[in-house]
Design an enzyme around this catalytic site. Sequence first.
Site, short mmCIF file in Angstrom:
data_model
loop_
_atom_site.label_atom_id
_atom_site.label_comp_id
_atom_site.label_asym_id
_atom_site.label_seq_id
_atom_site.Cartn_x
_atom_site.Cartn_y
_atom_site.Cartn_z
N SER A 20 -30.18 20.12 10.66
CA SER A 20 -30.83 18.92 10.03
C SER A 20 -29.84 17.93 9.83
CB SER A 20 -31.16 19.43 8.77
OG SER A 20 -32.14 18.39 7.98
N HIS A 47 -34.29 18.05 12.17
CA HIS A 47 -35.25 17.20 11.25
C HIS A 47 -34.80 15.91 11.41
CE1 HIS A 47 -35.05 21.21 8.54
NE2 HIS A 47 -35.88 21.26 9.46
N ASP A 140 -34.26 25.38 5.40
CA ASP A 140 -35.13 25.79 6.44
C ASP A 140 -34.24 26.60 7.50
OD1 ASP A 140 -37.21 25.77 8.11
OD2 ASP A 140 -36.66 23.95 8.96
#
Lengths: 197, 274
Positions: A20, A47, A140
């Site tokens: 991310s 992301h 995540d």
Amino acid sequence: MNLGVPRRTIPPAAVAIGTSAGGLEALSTILPSLPPEFPLPILVVIHLSPHKDSLMAELLQAKCDLRVKEAEDKEPIVRGTVYFAPPDYHLLVEDDYRLSLSSEEAVNYSRPSVDVLFESAADAYGAGLIGVVLTGANQDGAAGLRKVQAEGGLALVQAPQSAYAPGMPEAALAACPSARVLPLGEIAGFLQEVACS
Amino acid sequence: MSDKTEELEIRLLLEAIYQQFHYDFRGYSFASLRRRLRHALRRFDCSNYSQLQDQVLHDSAVLPELLSFLTVQVSELFRDPSYFKAIREQVIPYLRTYPSLKVWVAGCSAGEELYSLVILFREEGLEQRTIFYATDINPKALERAQAGVYELDRMQQFTENHRLAGGKSSLSDYYSTGYGAAVFDKSLRQRVVISDHSLVTDSVFAEVQLISCRNVLIYFDRELQNRAIGLFKDALDRQGFLGLGSKESLRFTSSAADFTEFARESRIYQKRVN
């Protein structure tokens, strides 16, 4: 479950990477260091803002010897290729080693979600999967990496102190304390070594 | 539960649902279906799919709720504004030349894509000569499409999407608010037929000029994708249009040669003249 099959005898079949915040820089360190003959496919979730069309694959293709592309639905997975999840879609691996996209709800506030990729890739590749969690500021990937380990696969986490954002590696390590931990600069070499073992 | 046993039990569950209720999920993309069924196991408090199969076969209340796990219902009004902009700017000029029109929204879920198209057609002055068919397999989704009620907190996104899609009016002209919800005007449904239809088991029901089917095919395996696109080909008028989701294409399907890429970036295809 591999009944009676010693885990280490399963050759590696694929790499799945989740990242991310700071991910573009981290991937720009790892992917260009891999040679064009790298024998595994690499599946990546990063992301991004859902309303932007991603230039990620193009950006990295310019730096890489490997083929880099955005994943397409029902595309057969080919070795030596890096597949990026498109923004706003989950990326999953089918048991016949094709890719699927999904516009289901966000998971961990994320679409694409690392957990969704890791869980389906672990189902498809089992002990042949190498799961890698890199820099990021959320959780995540932690549950997904646990699933990778549960299926006998190899879990690898970027050392939190070498990460732009340590949250995602820390969450992954909390979920998978026995995961291999490496600083960013050593990950490409390690992947190369494992892939060719 | 081993992966092999899990897969076997899921296949048996899908077979049971098909045999008993004629809902056919056997050709759905397995990875995503398995993920949703794992959630369903927790929801129905089952430790395996054989238990879930037992419940669905013997308790009539289970299937309607299970359908909401088996199908994906995530959308927005004017989702991917550039798609609707391409419909408006590139497809509408063709459609204007027809005295009467039929549009099919296949896999309409709760109606977001349907209302987007009706509003767009009204703005372009084509609504009154058009019949819109909106179909789905999930009865609860069809009820929601028929009601046209959405959570108020989604309207800001819908309004922004509508503007980016080249909207010529204010979205708030089409709904009223109350009780935390936005209720779309029933006049939008004057020209709409909402109906149960399965791309897996049903056949063509009308000849149409435009089919919009977004983020439905990604949940099908390749064989089922081929079937659905075959249906679309048969339902489309000469040189009719097919709009897909922004990451869907005809590339890996058997009907690729039957269509031309009309608006490539927006995934709008046109049926080839034979």
